[in-house]
Write a protein that holds these residues in place. Structure first.
Motif, PDB file in Angstrom:
ATOM      1  N   ALA A  31      -5.960   0.027   3.401  1.00 11.10           N
ATOM      2  CA  ALA A  31      -5.043  -0.874   4.100  1.00 11.10           C
ATOM      3  C   ALA A  31      -5.424  -0.974   5.576  1.00 11.10           C
ATOM      4  O   ALA A  31      -5.395  -2.065   6.159  1.00 11.10           O
ATOM      5  N   TRP A  73       0.833  -1.204   0.000  1.00 13.48           N
ATOM      6  CA  TRP A  73       0.000   0.000   0.000  1.00 13.48           C
ATOM      7  C   TRP A  73       0.861   1.246   0.000  1.00 13.48           C
ATOM      8  O   TRP A  73       2.066   1.182   0.213  1.00 13.48           O
ATOM      9  N   GLU A  99      -7.506  -1.316  -5.272  1.00 12.43           N
ATOM     10  CA  GLU A  99      -8.215  -0.117  -4.825  1.00 12.43           C
ATOM     11  C   GLU A  99      -9.435   0.156  -5.707  1.00 12.43           C
ATOM     12  O   GLU A  99     -10.441   0.684  -5.253  1.00 12.43           O
ATOM     13  N   LEU A 133      -3.122  -0.243  -4.254  1.00 11.61           N
ATOM     14  CA  LEU A 133      -3.219  -1.297  -3.244  1.00 11.61           C
ATOM     15  C   LEU A 133      -3.137  -2.613  -4.009  1.00 11.61           C
ATOM     16  O   LEU A 133      -3.941  -2.867  -4.905  1.00 11.61           O
ATOM     17  N   SER A 186      -5.473   4.837  -0.268  1.00 11.54           N
ATOM     18  CA  SER A 186      -4.732   3.594  -0.111  1.00 11.54           C
ATOM     19  C   SER A 186      -4.505   3.280   1.368  1.00 11.54           C
ATOM     20  O   SER A 186      -4.675   2.140   1.805  1.00 11.54           O
TER      21      SER A 186
END
Length: 118
Positions: free
Chosen positions: A40, A29, A99, A85, A36
């Motif tokens: 995470a 990430w 993402e 991500l 992001s």
């Protein structure tokens, strides 16, 4: 009278092994991107024992992940992306753009959380 067993016998064929460990799935990430980082953080809250988290700017990406999977060096730009991500499985396969399209990543996480290997 024989004693009552408190669980399946060791030779019971349906015996289950413990859940997969965090070594099986690495999340990469970007701490400099708010989206992001929040994704995470959400994954860490929901699946705390299933993932190992590496921040893309951290030297551990090179030291740990690419040392375990040297074949990924050429593909690093695909899973270490600004604002991205991504996930790398223990086999070396990687899932990118989580993402934007998290379905494959969520499938892997839910699979690891519910299925125990034989």
């Amino acid at each position: 009278a024989p004693p009552i067993a408190s669980g399946p016998s060791p030779d019971f064929p349906g015996r289950r092994l413990p859940l997969e460990t965090s070594a099986g799935l690495t999340i990469i990430w970007d701490a400099l991107d708010r989206g992001s980082a929040s994704r995470a953080r959400a994954l860490h809250a929901e699946f705390p024992h299933l993932c190992y988290f590496l921040e893309m700017h951290d030297a551990a990406v090179e030291e740990v992940l690419l040392a375990q999977h040297p074949e990924l060096v050429a593909a690093k730009q695909h899973f270490c992306r600004r604002g991205g991500l991504s996930a790398v499985l223990a086999s070396g396969l990687f899932i990118t753009h989580c993402e934007a399209a998290p379905k494959a990543l969520l499938f892997e996480l839910l699979y690891r959380r519910t299925v125990r290997l034989p």
